[in-house]
Design a protein around this motif. Structure first.
Motif, PDB file in Angstrom:
ATOM      1  N   GLU A 226       1.161  -1.404  -0.207  1.00 49.86           N
ATOM      2  CA  GLU A 226       0.155   0.510   0.096  1.00 49.86           C
ATOM      3  C   GLU A 226       0.693   0.865  -0.154  1.00 49.86           C
ATOM      4  O   GLU A 226       0.803   2.414  -0.590  1.00 49.86           O
ATOM      5  CB  GLU A 226      -0.805  -0.490   1.400  1.00 49.86           C
ATOM      6  N   VAL A 227       1.943   1.152   0.723  1.00 46.49           N
ATOM      7  CA  VAL A 227       2.489   2.434   0.861  1.00 46.49           C
ATOM      8  C   VAL A 227       3.244   2.683  -0.304  1.00 46.49           C
ATOM      9  O   VAL A 227       3.555   3.647  -0.866  1.00 46.49           O
ATOM     10  CB  VAL A 227       4.324   1.951   1.664  1.00 46.49           C
ATOM     11  N   GLY A 228       3.476   1.516  -1.352  1.00 42.68           N
ATOM     12  CA  GLY A 228       4.104   2.047  -2.786  1.00 42.68           C
ATOM     13  C   GLY A 228       2.936   2.225  -3.114  1.00 42.68           C
ATOM     14  O   GLY A 228       3.441   2.848  -4.343  1.00 42.68           O
ATOM     15  N   TYR A 229       1.366   1.624  -3.326  1.00 44.24           N
ATOM     16  CA  TYR A 229       1.048   2.376  -4.361  1.00 44.24           C
ATOM     17  C   TYR A 229       0.502   3.884  -4.090  1.00 44.24           C
ATOM     18  O   TYR A 229       0.506   4.882  -5.031  1.00 44.24           O
ATOM     19  CB  TYR A 229      -0.421   1.697  -3.945  1.00 44.24           C
ATOM     20  N   LEU A 230       1.202   4.159  -2.341  1.00 46.60           N
ATOM     21  CA  LEU A 230       0.439   5.584  -3.040  1.00 46.60           C
ATOM     22  C   LEU A 230       1.765   6.199  -2.713  1.00 46.60           C
ATOM     23  O   LEU A 230       1.766   7.543  -3.327  1.00 46.60           O
ATOM     24  CB  LEU A 230       0.530   5.982  -0.751  1.00 46.60           C
ATOM     25  N   TRP A 231       2.983   5.561  -2.758  1.00 44.34           N
ATOM     26  CA  TRP A 231       4.879   6.521  -3.018  1.00 44.34           C
ATOM     27  C   TRP A 231       4.729   6.509  -5.087  1.00 44.34           C
ATOM     28  O   TRP A 231       4.757   7.477  -5.502  1.00 44.34           O
ATOM     29  CB  TRP A 231       5.468   5.775  -3.114  1.00 44.34           C
ATOM     30  N   SER A 232       3.371   6.085  -5.910  1.00 49.82           N
ATOM     31  CA  SER A 232       2.423   6.016  -7.491  1.00 49.82           C
ATOM     32  C   SER A 232       2.480   7.383  -7.096  1.00 49.82           C
ATOM     33  O   SER A 232       2.121   8.280  -8.324  1.00 49.82           O
ATOM     34  CB  SER A 232       2.210   4.792  -7.613  1.00 49.82           C
ATOM     35  N   TRP A 233       1.361   7.423  -6.283  1.00 54.10           N
ATOM     36  CA  TRP A 233       0.339   8.982  -6.548  1.00 54.10           C
ATOM     37  C   TRP A 233       1.445   9.657  -6.261  1.00 54.10           C
ATOM     38  O   TRP A 233       1.067  10.851  -7.057  1.00 54.10           O
ATOM     39  CB  TRP A 233      -0.809   9.278  -5.289  1.00 54.10           C
ATOM     40  N   LEU A 234       2.453  10.043  -5.620  1.00 55.68           N
ATOM     41  CA  LEU A 234       3.627  10.713  -5.783  1.00 55.68           C
ATOM     42  C   LEU A 234       4.157  11.286  -7.337  1.00 55.68           C
ATOM     43  O   LEU A 234       4.254  12.753  -7.289  1.00 55.68           O
ATOM     44  CB  LEU A 234       4.688  11.036  -4.612  1.00 55.68           C
ATOM     45  N   GLY A 235       5.457  10.533  -7.469  1.00 58.46           N
ATOM     46  CA  GLY A 235       5.189  10.782  -9.828  1.00 58.46           C
ATOM     47  C   GLY A 235       3.999  11.006 -10.048  1.00 58.46           C
ATOM     48  O   GLY A 235       4.153  11.507 -10.862  1.00 58.46           O
ATOM     49  N   ILE A 236       2.573  10.252  -9.740  1.00 58.72           N
ATOM     50  CA  ILE A 236       1.588  11.295 -10.209  1.00 58.72           C
ATOM     51  C   ILE A 236       1.979  12.483 -10.611  1.00 58.72           C
ATOM     52  O   ILE A 236       2.077  13.050 -11.262  1.00 58.72           O
ATOM     53  CB  ILE A 236       0.265  10.598 -10.423  1.00 58.72           C
TER      54      ILE A 236
ATOM     55  N   SER B 104       5.285  18.450 -13.892  1.00 59.57           N
ATOM     56  CA  SER B 104       5.849  19.051 -15.306  1.00 59.57           C
ATOM     57  C   SER B 104       5.341  19.142 -16.727  1.00 59.57           C
ATOM     58  O   SER B 104       6.229  19.718 -16.923  1.00 59.57           O
ATOM     59  CB  SER B 104       6.675  17.168 -15.034  1.00 59.57           C
ATOM     60  N   LEU B 105       5.037  18.490 -17.271  1.00 57.69           N
ATOM     61  CA  LEU B 105       3.489  18.699 -17.838  1.00 57.69           C
ATOM     62  C   LEU B 105       3.294  19.753 -18.285  1.00 57.69           C
ATOM     63  O   LEU B 105       3.122  21.065 -18.971  1.00 57.69           O
ATOM     64  CB  LEU B 105       2.619  18.195 -18.482  1.00 57.69           C
ATOM     65  N   ALA B 106       3.040  20.405 -16.796  1.00 59.66           N
ATOM     66  CA  ALA B 106       1.983  21.418 -16.885  1.00 59.66           C
ATOM     67  C   ALA B 106       3.710  23.117 -16.725  1.00 59.66           C
ATOM     68  O   ALA B 106       3.202  23.756 -16.991  1.00 59.66           O
ATOM     69  CB  ALA B 106       1.399  22.425 -15.431  1.00 59.66           C
ATOM     70  N   LEU B 107       4.848  22.617 -16.681  1.00 67.30           N
ATOM     71  CA  LEU B 107       5.506  24.026 -16.496  1.00 67.30           C
ATOM     72  C   LEU B 107       5.690  23.811 -17.983  1.00 67.30           C
ATOM     73  O   LEU B 107       7.216  24.587 -18.294  1.00 67.30           O
ATOM     74  CB  LEU B 107       6.838  22.808 -15.652  1.00 67.30           C
TER      75      LEU B 107
ATOM     76  N   LEU C 284      -3.971  13.464  -1.742  1.00 63.62           N
ATOM     77  CA  LEU C 284      -3.349  14.748  -1.189  1.00 63.62           C
ATOM     78  C   LEU C 284      -1.806  13.965  -1.403  1.00 63.62           C
ATOM     79  O   LEU C 284      -0.762  15.542  -1.564  1.00 63.62           O
ATOM     80  CB  LEU C 284      -2.997  14.442   0.212  1.00 63.62           C
ATOM     81  N   VAL C 285      -1.240  13.429  -1.725  1.00 64.75           N
ATOM     82  CA  VAL C 285       0.249  12.665  -2.053  1.00 64.75           C
ATOM     83  C   VAL C 285       0.276  13.501  -3.011  1.00 64.75           C
ATOM     84  O   VAL C 285       1.588  13.601  -3.649  1.00 64.75           O
ATOM     85  CB  VAL C 285       0.076  11.508  -1.574  1.00 64.75           C
ATOM     86  N   ALA C 286      -0.973  12.956  -4.056  1.00 66.74           N
ATOM     87  CA  ALA C 286      -0.793  13.706  -5.303  1.00 66.74           C
ATOM     88  C   ALA C 286      -0.169  15.352  -5.592  1.00 66.74           C
ATOM     89  O   ALA C 286       0.313  15.715  -6.060  1.00 66.74           O
ATOM     90  CB  ALA C 286      -1.391  13.333  -6.239  1.00 66.74           C
ATOM     91  N   ILE C 287      -1.182  15.783  -4.653  1.00 69.87           N
ATOM     92  CA  ILE C 287      -0.681  17.365  -4.303  1.00 69.87           C
ATOM     93  C   ILE C 287       0.757  17.437  -3.951  1.00 69.87           C
ATOM     94  O   ILE C 287       1.152  18.482  -4.662  1.00 69.87           O
ATOM     95  CB  ILE C 287      -1.692  18.600  -3.559  1.00 69.87           C
ATOM     96  N   ILE C 288       1.045  17.020  -3.120  1.00 73.58           N
ATOM     97  CA  ILE C 288       2.419  17.194  -2.519  1.00 73.58           C
ATOM     98  C   ILE C 288       3.189  17.180  -3.752  1.00 73.58           C
ATOM     99  O   ILE C 288       3.944  17.076  -3.630  1.00 73.58           O
ATOM    100  CB  ILE C 288       2.437  16.412  -1.362  1.00 73.58           C
ATOM    101  N   GLY C 289       3.016  15.937  -4.187  1.00 68.60           N
ATOM    102  CA  GLY C 289       3.783  15.529  -5.780  1.00 68.60           C
ATOM    103  C   GLY C 289       3.666  16.992  -6.164  1.00 68.60           C
ATOM    104  O   GLY C 289       5.224  17.404  -6.978  1.00 68.60           O
ATOM    105  N   MET C 290       3.064  17.768  -6.839  1.00 69.21           N
ATOM    106  CA  MET C 290       2.894  18.897  -7.888  1.00 69.21           C
ATOM    107  C   MET C 290       3.487  19.369  -7.057  1.00 69.21           C
ATOM    108  O   MET C 290       4.151  20.168  -7.778  1.00 69.21           O
ATOM    109  CB  MET C 290       1.853  19.167  -8.193  1.00 69.21           C
ATOM    110  N   GLY C 291       3.697  20.200  -5.889  1.00 70.95           N
ATOM    111  CA  GLY C 291       4.377  20.715  -5.346  1.00 70.95           C
ATOM    112  C   GLY C 291       5.737  21.129  -4.803  1.00 70.95           C
ATOM    113  O   GLY C 291       6.860  22.459  -4.433  1.00 70.95           O
TER     114      GLY C 291
END
Length: 200
Positions: free
Chosen positions: A50-60, A66-69, A110-117
């Motif tokens: 589950e931690v691995g799945y959550l980690w993937s959301w950080l990558g997303i 990156s696309l938005a930049l 939230l983790v995806a938003i953190i990744g974007m931040g």
């Protein structure tokens, strides 16, 4: 090396400020990414998969930002720093939200938003260093930037690891959130003072 240090730290306040902001960024980002498995296990009671799945959301989140930049490369430096400011503030708020949720779906968002931040700082900062440094100094400035940022990343990992053991995971996450909010405030302040590209 000495010439690069003199240029980056003594004669170019813009480069020096970018290095200081990078140090603040890596102090928090290094700690969060390194301690992420601990946070997932202790705060959300997740197993390794589950931690691995959550980690993937950080990558997303990193991928999406990156696309938005891409179109932002045409923006002036002040506006790009304002993007860093806003994204850092949002990332800090998402980190605080992570403390209060126990729902995996909400945590994933939230983790995806953190990744974007997290994803806005490095490409914008590296681009600015290349804009503000003479061609013959870019390599040396980047080396100094990276060396200092790596050192502060290790300091952040050590500090927040110690904080996690001394207090708890939630306290450590809130501390990292404070670092990102501070980065957002500092980037906003700096955006009003950064000169035009190529200016001293």
């Amino acid at each position: 090396v000495i010439e690069g240090l003199r240029y980056a730290l003594l004669s170019q306040p813009t480069i020096l400020m970018l290095i200081l902001l990078a140090s603040l960024y890596t102090f928090g980002a290094g700690a969060f990414t390194t301690l992420f498995p601990v946070f997932g296990k202790k705060m959300l009671a997740l197993g390794p998969v589950e931690v691995g799945y959550l980690w993937s959301w950080l990558g997303i989140g990193l991928f999406l930002v990156s696309l938005a930049l891409v179109p932002l490369t045409q923006w002036e430096a002040r506006k790009r720093l304002q993007v860093v400011s806003v994204s850092s503030m949002i990332g800090g708020a998402a980190l605080c939200g992570l403390v209060w949720t126990h729902n995996l779906i909400v945590a994933s968002v939230l983790v995806a938003i953190i990744g974007m931040g997290l994803g806005t700082w490095t490409p914008i900062a590296w681009g600015m260093i290349q804009e503000f440094s003479p061609a013959q100094m870019v390599g040396r400035v980047m080396a100094i930037y990276t060396a200092i940022a790596t050192a502060t990343s290790l300091a952040g990992i050590s500090f927040f690891g110690w904080m996690t053991e001394l207090a708890d995971e939630s306290t450590s996450v809130v501390g990292i959130a404070f670092v990102f909010v501070s980065l957002g405030a500092a980037a906003a302040w700096f955006s009003r003072r950064v000169p035009a590209a190529g200016a001293p």
